[in-house]
Structures are given as C-alpha cells and as structure tokens.
Design an enzyme around this catalytic site. Sequence first.
Site, PDB file in Angstrom:
ATOM      1  N   LYS A  43      23.551 -36.634 -35.347  1.00 26.92           N
ATOM      2  CA  LYS A  43      23.171 -35.256 -35.808  1.00 26.92           C
ATOM      3  C   LYS A  43      22.007 -35.384 -36.673  1.00 26.92           C
ATOM      4  O   LYS A  43      21.215 -34.245 -36.798  1.00 26.92           O
ATOM      5  CB  LYS A  43      24.320 -34.279 -35.810  1.00 26.92           C
ATOM      6  N   TYR A  74      32.244 -31.719 -41.230  1.00 27.91           N
ATOM      7  CA  TYR A  74      33.117 -30.988 -40.617  1.00 27.91           C
ATOM      8  C   TYR A  74      33.548 -29.706 -41.477  1.00 27.91           C
ATOM      9  O   TYR A  74      32.747 -29.426 -42.423  1.00 27.91           O
ATOM     10  CB  TYR A  74      34.274 -31.516 -40.037  1.00 27.91           C
ATOM     11  N   TYR A 108      21.895 -35.079 -25.598  1.00 21.92           N
ATOM     12  CA  TYR A 108      23.169 -34.975 -26.463  1.00 21.92           C
ATOM     13  C   TYR A 108      23.945 -36.067 -26.555  1.00 21.92           C
ATOM     14  O   TYR A 108      24.152 -36.746 -27.529  1.00 21.92           O
ATOM     15  CB  TYR A 108      23.818 -33.497 -26.489  1.00 21.92           C
ATOM     16  N   SER A 145      28.640 -38.343 -34.341  1.00 20.63           N
ATOM     17  CA  SER A 145      27.893 -37.041 -34.958  1.00 20.63           C
ATOM     18  C   SER A 145      26.662 -37.463 -36.024  1.00 20.63           C
ATOM     19  O   SER A 145      26.012 -36.692 -36.463  1.00 20.63           O
ATOM     20  CB  SER A 145      28.793 -36.081 -35.353  1.00 20.63           C
ATOM     21  N   VAL A 177      32.877 -39.009 -35.351  1.00 17.33           N
ATOM     22  CA  VAL A 177      34.292 -39.082 -35.035  1.00 17.33           C
ATOM     23  C   VAL A 177      34.349 -40.767 -34.660  1.00 17.33           C
ATOM     24  O   VAL A 177      35.416 -41.032 -34.378  1.00 17.33           O
ATOM     25  CB  VAL A 177      34.609 -38.414 -34.054  1.00 17.33           C
TER      26      VAL A 177
END
Lengths: 314, 314, 314, 314
Positions: free
Chosen positions: A64, A238, A186, A61, A256
């Site tokens: 992102k 998160y 992605y 992530s 993660v």
Amino acid sequence: MQSWVEEIDRRARETLGQGRVADYIPALAEQDANRFGIAICTNDGARYTAGDAQEPFSIQSLSKVFLLTLALRAHGDALWQRVGLNPSGMPFNSLTQLEAERGKPRNPFINAGAIVVADHLVSAFATPSKHIQDIARTLSGNASILIDRHVLASEWQHRSRNAAMAYLMKAFGNIDNEVDAVLDAYFSCCSLRMSCLDLAVAMNYLAADGHALATGKSFITPDLARRINSIMFTCGMYDAAGDFAYRVGLPAKSGVGGGIVAIVPGRLSVCAWSPALDAAGNSVAAQHALELLTDKLGVRIANTAPAGVEGGSR
Amino acid sequence: MQSWVEEIDRRARETLGQGRVADYIPALAEQDANRFGIAICTNDGARYTAGDAQEPFSIQSLSKVFLLTLALRAHGDALWQRVGLNPSGMPFNSLTQLEAERGKPRNPFINAGAIVVADHLVSAFATPSKHIQDIARTLSGNASILIDRHVLASEWQHRSRNAAMAYLMKAFGNIDNEVDAVLDAYFSCCSLRMSCLDLAVAMNYLAADGHALATGKSFITPDLARRINSIMFTCGMYDAAGDFAYRVGLPAKSGVGGGIVAIVPGRLSVCAWSPALDAAGNSVAAQHALELLTDKLGVRIANTAPAGVEGGSR
Amino acid sequence: MQSWVEEIDRRARETLGQGRVADYIPALAEQDANRFGIAICTNDGARYTAGDAQEPFSIQSLSKVFLLTLALRAHGDALWQRVGLNPSGMPFNSLTQLEAERGKPRNPFINAGAIVVADHLVSAFATPSKHIQDIARTLSGNASILIDRHVLASEWQHRSRNAAMAYLMKAFGNIDNEVDAVLDAYFSCCSLRMSCLDLAVAMNYLAADGHALATGKSFITPDLARRINSIMFTCGMYDAAGDFAYRVGLPAKSGVGGGIVAIVPGRLSVCAWSPALDAAGNSVAAQHALELLTDKLGVRIANTAPAGVEGGSR
Amino acid sequence: MQSWVEEIDRRARETLGQGRVADYIPALAEQDANRFGIAICTNDGARYTAGDAQEPFSIQSLSKVFLLTLALRAHGDALWQRVGLNPSGMPFNSLTQLEAERGKPRNPFINAGAIVVADHLVSAFATPSKHIQDIARTLSGNASILIDRHVLASEWQHRSRNAAMAYLMKAFGNIDNEVDAVLDAYFSCCSLRMSCLDLAVAMNYLAADGHALATGKSFITPDLARRINSIMFTCGMYDAAGDFAYRVGLPAKSGVGGGIVAIVPGRLSVCAWSPALDAAGNSVAAQHALELLTDKLGVRIANTAPAGVEGGSR
C-alpha cells in the site's frame, strides 16, 4: 550498528511463539511462525541485517505504501477527492464506515483505500501488475523480485470480502474500472515477494527526502515523502496506530505477511519480519524489534530535536 | 523569530471570516470571531508573541493535555486499562463507539476519555478543580489564571451530552465517582481562561523532555513527554488528526474555544488562537498559522533528521 | 377453557430450568425461576387462571403499554413527532441508533421511547407515579396494587444506562423535564407489582375495541386499540418481534420481570408469567404457554378471517 | 365491492404527483408516475379491478414473497439457519448490519435475505429463473408472464450494491454458489412483469390457508401461509413496517416498481400499483389505496375477532 541489529534479532526471537500466523488465505497460513529477520538501510547506503533478512515473504499491505506513492506522484492531492487521510478507527476490512461515508475510504492504508488507489493504477497503466513489479525491482535494486502466483491465486479465490468493498465503492461511483481488473491489480501488489533487505532499501526514499538509493535519483519530492510519513504515523498500523506511536514512535506500515517497515526520517529505513501476528494484525516479533531499535537509537520522532535547527535560524 | 511571528499574525488574519464560532454552549458563542493571537516559547525561555497573544480565552479541550499529564504522572500505564490510546475515527462526542466498546473510550483526547481521566482526579484530590487551577498557574507562571464561572455555569446547564457519556461509562463500571462530581471537575478544567502566552509557556514541558520552564524543574519524564506527543500527533485534532499531520506535521491539541497548542520537540512550544472553527472543530486561522510556522521553520517531525543522532552521516 | 389453561400450565412448567432470571438490577435477580402463572380474561368478563396467576410480580416493560395508552389518549398522533413507531432492530437499551437518529427513539416500546412517553406524563401530571398507580388499579379493578419501593430504589441506584439515554435525548431537545424527574416516573411505572390476573383484566381493553372491563366504560377508541395492537405486533417483543410473530402470531408485550401480555382481538386478553428469560429478554415459559394457547385456540391474527366481515363467503 | 374498488381508484389517483419514481436502475426510472391500478381477488375467486389493473409492471421486491414461499416449501425451518426473521430497522440494502451479524441477513424481505433465498434456488434448480417464471405463470393462471430482459440487463449493469452484499455474505460462508449465478437468479425474479390482477390472483394462497386459486390445489400448508403473513406484517414494508401496520394493519409486501400486495387472511388478496414512491420506498398511491380499502372493509387484523371464535370456547 551491526552488533545492535544482531542483539535485536536475538531478543526479538524470544517473543516467537506469541501471536498467530494470518489464515485469511490458505497461502499465507503456510508460513513458518518461527522466522524472524531484520534489515536496516541508512541514508548513506550502509546495510545491516540479521536473521532471515534475505528471505522473501509476501509483502501484503506493505504494498500500500508503493501504491500510494505512485498515485500521489501521478495525481497529487487530487487523490484526496476519492480517499481520505484520517485514521478509520475501524478494522482494516470493515464495510460499515465505507457505507456510512458513501464509498469514500478513510485512508489509503485500509483495504478499501488501497483498492481505490489500485483503480487509479488500472486507469493509468496497460499492465498495472507488471508496473508495480518493475517499481519494486527498481527501488530495491533487485531484478529477481516476483509476484507470487500461488499467493495471487489464493487471494483471488478468497476475494469475497475485498470484492464486497470494491462493489460497494463502485455503487457509490468511486471505482472507475471493472471490479475484477481492479482486484487483480490490487492482489498482484499484495502478492509481491520481497525480503526485509529488499524492503528496507526500496523504502529508503521515505527516510531520505524522496531520494531513491538504488537509482541515485529523486523519486518523490521531500514534501511528499514527509506527508507519506505522516500518514504512516497516523494510519499505518491498522487500528493500533496509537499504540504503536506510543510504544515505538516512528512512521511505519504493517502487512499481514508479518512485515513492518519503519522510517527514521533523515536517517534510515528498517524492515522487520516475523509471520505471527497480534490481534490487531501486526507482527508481534517485528513490533518488538522496532521498539528495541528506537530504544537503542534513543530517537523517536516525537521527542528529539530536528537536526540542524538547534539554535537554528531564529 | 519575532518578525516571523508578526508575519504569521498578518497572514493568518487573512482567513478571518472563515469558519464559525462554537455555539454548543452560549458562553462560547459570545466570542469575537475576529480575534487572533500567537505565542511561541522556545526551550531556552525566549517568548515571541503577536496579535491577541495575551488575551485569555476558554481553553476547553486544551485542558485534556493537563488532565492526561496529571493522570499519567499519578498512575502511569495503569490508566490504559480504562481508556485506549488509538484514534477514534468518530466525532469527539460520539456514544456509538463507546457503547460498542463497553464504556472504554478510544483515547484521552475525546470527551469520554477526558471524563474518565477527570474521574481519576476526583478520586485523587479533595478539590480537583482547585488542583487543576494550581497546576495551570504553576506551569505558566501566571498566578492570576482563573476558572471562568460564567463558562462553567453554561457548561453545567448544557451538560446533557457529556452527562449521557458519563452515565454510559458508569453503566459499564468505568466511572468510580458520582457523575455530577466528575462532570464538575471536567467542566472546571475546560473553563480555565488562559492566553496563548500562558499556554505556550505552560506546555513547553512537552517540547523540553518534561522539563517545566516556569519552575525550572522536571515535571514529567522525557519518555512520558514523548508518549504524550505521540498521542497528540495521532489523536489531538479531533477526527482531523490525519489532515493536520499531513498539512502541519506536529503534535498538537485543539480546543473548541479556538486555541491550538503545537509542539516542536526539542525546540519550542506554540499556541495559536482564533475563535472561528472549521467543520471538524479546529480553529481555521490557528491551523493556518501553524502551517505557516512549520513552512518557515522548515521542520515537521516526520521528515527531519533527529538532532545529534550519531552516525547520522549525511 | 379452564381445562386448557390448566394443561398449558402443566406443559409450560416443563420448560422451567431454561433461561435466566434478569439480573440487571439486584431486586429482580431475587425472583424465583420456578414460578409460572397464566390468566385469561375474555371480553365477556370470564376469567381463567392456573399456577401462580395471582402472585404479584414486577411488571417492568409491560408498563410501557399503559404509558403509551395514556400518552396517545392525551396527545393523539402528536406523540409521533417525538417517538417513531417502527421496529428498532437493535437491543432495547441501545444508544447507537438514538444518536444516529438525533434523539428520536424508534418506538415507544424500547426504553428510550418509554422515557419520552414518561416525559409527557411528567409534563401533564403533578404526581405522575401516583397517576400510573391509579390507572393500574382502575383498569384491573384491584385497589391494592402498589409500586414496589424496593424495586424502585434498585432501579434508581442502577439507573446509569437509562440516565445515559435520557440525557442523550435531552441533548437533542427531546426531553422537556429534568432527567431525574422523568426517570423517577419511568421507574415507578416499571416497579408496579401486578399479577397475571390483574394484567389480563387491565389490558382487556386492547381486545375489546377500547372498552374497559373493570369500569364498564370506553377507555380508548376502537381505532386506537387497533393501532396499539399493531405496534405490539411489530415492536412488542424486543428485537424478537419477528420470531414471536412467526411462532405465536398475536400482538404482545414482554417485560424483563418475566411477564408477557398477549391479545386476541375481539376475544380475549392473556397474561403469562415466569421469571427466566431467553437471550432476547423474553420469558421462556411464558412464550411457550402463549404458543400452546394459540395452537389450542386455532387462531393467529395472520391466518383467520375477521369475524362478521360481510361478503366473507367461504 | 366493484363500486368500492372504483371509488378507491378515483381517490387514490388524487395522490398522484406525490413521491418519486425509483431511479436506482434506469429501466425503472422510465415508468409513468401517473399510472394507478388495483385488483382484488376474493377467496371464492371473484375478481374486482380498476384503473391500470391489467397493465404489467416490474414486480421487483414482490418477488421476494415467491422466493420465500419456494424456499420454505423446499427446506422448511432449516432456512432460518441462514436468514433471520426479525425486522432489520435498517434500509433494505444496508451492509452495516450484515457485517455486524456476520453475513446472516435479518429477514428474507431485505435484499440480502432474498439473495440468500435465491442461492437456495440456484442450488436446487438447473434453470432457476425459468422455474420462477413457471411458478408465477402457474399461480396467476397467466401463461404469458415474462421476465423483462430490458430490466434484467439494467439490473445486471447496476448490480454493484447487490454484488457487494452477495460477496460480503459469501465472505462469511453464507452463499454456496458463484455470486454471478445467484445475482442472475435474483434479478430474474425481480424482473418479472405482472399486473395487479396477476399478482392478486397469484398471491391469494396467503389469504386462503395455502390453497392456490388458479390450480385448485394446496400450494403450501395453512400454517406456512400464516407464518409468511406474520413475516409480511413485521418486515414487508422495508423499514416502514410499523407505520404501515399502524395505518393499514394488514400483512403486505412492497416493491420499488410501485406495487404492494396485501392480504386479508381468510378473505381476499389485493394488489395496488403506482410507480411514485415515498422516502421509505413504498408507493404513495398504493399505500393510500390500501388504507382506504381497510377503512371500507372495516377490518384490520389487529382489531377484529377471528371468524368463528365469537363468544366462543369452541
């Protein structure tokens, strides 16, 4: 600062043994829970590392942040028609809120939001995964960065949850391209392998008003850098963003794979990594390291006078 | 800075006419939508005001900052056993999440969370509402501050939603006292009438490492001040915390009376007020004023180098 | 049929030891898990009993049938403006759906729905709890039926969850009277003590086209009896209505005191009772008894030709 | 009965103009809102029709009855490990509950449940869509029944919502086969074109204790027929099952093509069809026709004595 980093490394390793390595895809579950690394990159280019700081890991992530930066560079605030920028209050892969809010994800740092951003990328680039890899190489100054094909294949094989989100958004008209192509882009981003040092250097633009250290050029505007930091502060960890803000108090993004990047605006970027995660999905040792660092530095963005405004222009 | 404040006053008033005055209790609906005021209090004690800055208004949820400060002073981190500190992602008066999470509110700035904090106060003080009034007077240095009995009666008469939340938490064992007594304390806080100037002065401790301007003494520790600022940044603007962080980038707390208090850590506190609210429950003109202010100051906490950080070599 | 009833009693007792006595209020938790009783009342007035069929127990949610019948008698379909008649798909005391649907409960057999019905009663009668007691006495022909004051006090002391629901509905304008008065009426109904025999006789009107056995008069219209049976079939067994329909196939209503009333339309009413409940809140032994009964009778409403249908040529 | 059917046809047509033709796939939106048909098939084989009773239409969710019947024939109660049998209380295509309940759909008559059932079929048959078509032909005695390729293509093109559900269930391990194959089987069933008469004949086994009229043989056991009727009664009309039970009182299943099949156990099966739907997704005119029919027949399963038990302890 090098001695601080080494002390942080020593003390953060005391938490090894806590938490659990992510197992939602088999390729991640193989990681060694006893690894820990940290790298700091100051805005003047100095680098400080300790532990496994040069060991590449799956950025997951953390990608992102790159995705969001690219989309905001290309589209500006138009992006916010398709994705929100408020905390979700829900787990990162939840469909409930996505259904209630008619396919518009709460923010670009939950999976659904990043998938929308990836859809932008697929519309914009013929080979989106190559584009992402190039950006990662350019920003870090490391031309050997690769997408991990083993992780990518594992992501694809276990894509059901993300596919469910993508199809739900497509049902609401919020995905333009074929779901398979969007997921491929992605997952490619998530599957990049970078080290703590690569990431600290690559994301230094967020500490440096948008200026990219490795290229010596402006990558984004100072205003955009500030806004991305704000989103990281409110949404980057998160659904533990508030806990982290309370303890550490820096803009940060977690993955993660066990990595966390944090920003001390105007001063430095830092990446800590250790694979074992707490219940919220954030690395136990990396969080601890960042808490130690902000204690050392004596700075958190919410309690220290912004530089240069002391006695300022009033 | 006085000229800035006057310019902000002039430009913020251009948005008057947008938004709607809160009508969830009749006593609030009576407010004049055309009022606007702003007051700034710098850490060295200088005060700058414009418009209706000295007009008392119903502080409503701004009181949650006082409530939280008192509870953390008294109980420290033990409070977090009973209330979380993450963004809720839900409207401020929602019961759905409260039920799913077995009566533990997400954070102290949603109604349910503030009711839990009020329950602490009822356990600790014989006359909790008088205690709150005393604190407001002491911190602002204004001995004429009062609880508005008309607003309090209206809150009580229209208490059903808050009563539902309180009883739901009591069903899960998270309210110790009788619901009626807790609601009385909670509504008393909400019903305090203070002006922009009162509030800017009273909350300056959050900008000044816990040091209270009006008393000349430390009110809370620097660490606690920083943590409260972090919670304001992530949870202070109802479910628009992310939008506000993106646009304004300061720790802030909003009330449905139309007031917003924001903090520039290390430098100043500011309160803007105008009764008409946007869909998220935040004052339209007050938000605009704060955006103008941060543009003027050139500071947002997420993009400016902390002052005096050694090694800050740029 | 007497021998069947005795055999059912014997076989249903084999399940004693399974399930758990309700403990949401202390007064119910005192019940002896080893009690079991069954009573059948045929439309021609014959009664068959076995086990503890004449032992009074707390009828709890069985009272919702009386409440609904009284409200529909008084108000007819106007009631459906304030309460729905579809299965909720949620636990009987959930607030989530109630909030999402703006204070209109899904059906009259979940707690929130019965509280709305009780609100009707409070509007209509000076002494609603006495009225309910009178109806129970009249329909069962047993003038000694009482509201259990010990249970009522316990309900009141542990009212938080139900109070939360009532206040939430009041916040949406769906409760006319003071919450305390409505809860008192509601809890009084729940606290009636009746035996299996009392209940089988009292609810026989649902089997007999609305004709009340004990008075010899019509209590409600045949059409209304049929509609109440339909609601029992779809909503009478908490969120296990479908399971029960699949296994037993009769209109029925369950209470956490351990009683279940079921109807064989046109033929008989039956009440079985045993305090230990399954996870859905329905008595284990009573459900088993009803399954044995429908096996014996060879009738479930979903597979047998209605009697006397002309042209029914098989 | 033929004169009844004609009168129902005349009166049901008075509601034409109410409701809206389904538009979730373009191929359905093309339907003429002014069509209405009704067919009754009694257990002795007599058939009564009126209006457009022989016009084939897209059976859509009516196919869920065939799917469920086949799965229960093949697997028996083992099916209930993977799908529940209680009302969902949610719209038929909701993902929220599916996520909360970890990929186990509430019942086989919501989309997610039928997709699980289709997955069974894909595991069991080499050409599942051909198998379904054969069953439809055999049960109706009409060898010309076809899967509508135009509708099937439209379903596939607009599959996103159903794909989201299927992938979500696969993420929880509740789909064995590839999602594309399962959706193809599911959409093929939905795309069957049958007339009211075809459907009344084909589903008569549910009225006749499992005996199939067209083959003269037992298709399922009487017990299974009864259980399927129970599920139809509690779950067959989307989230308006309770309303329909209250008004009509028969086991029934509805489809967004505008068809509704209802069962009078022991006596007859009926299918009414008209494309315009109410907000719950059920045909306005078809519902009205069934209400008129049960008024005429004087039977609803919840108020009439089962045949042969009158007076009796047989």
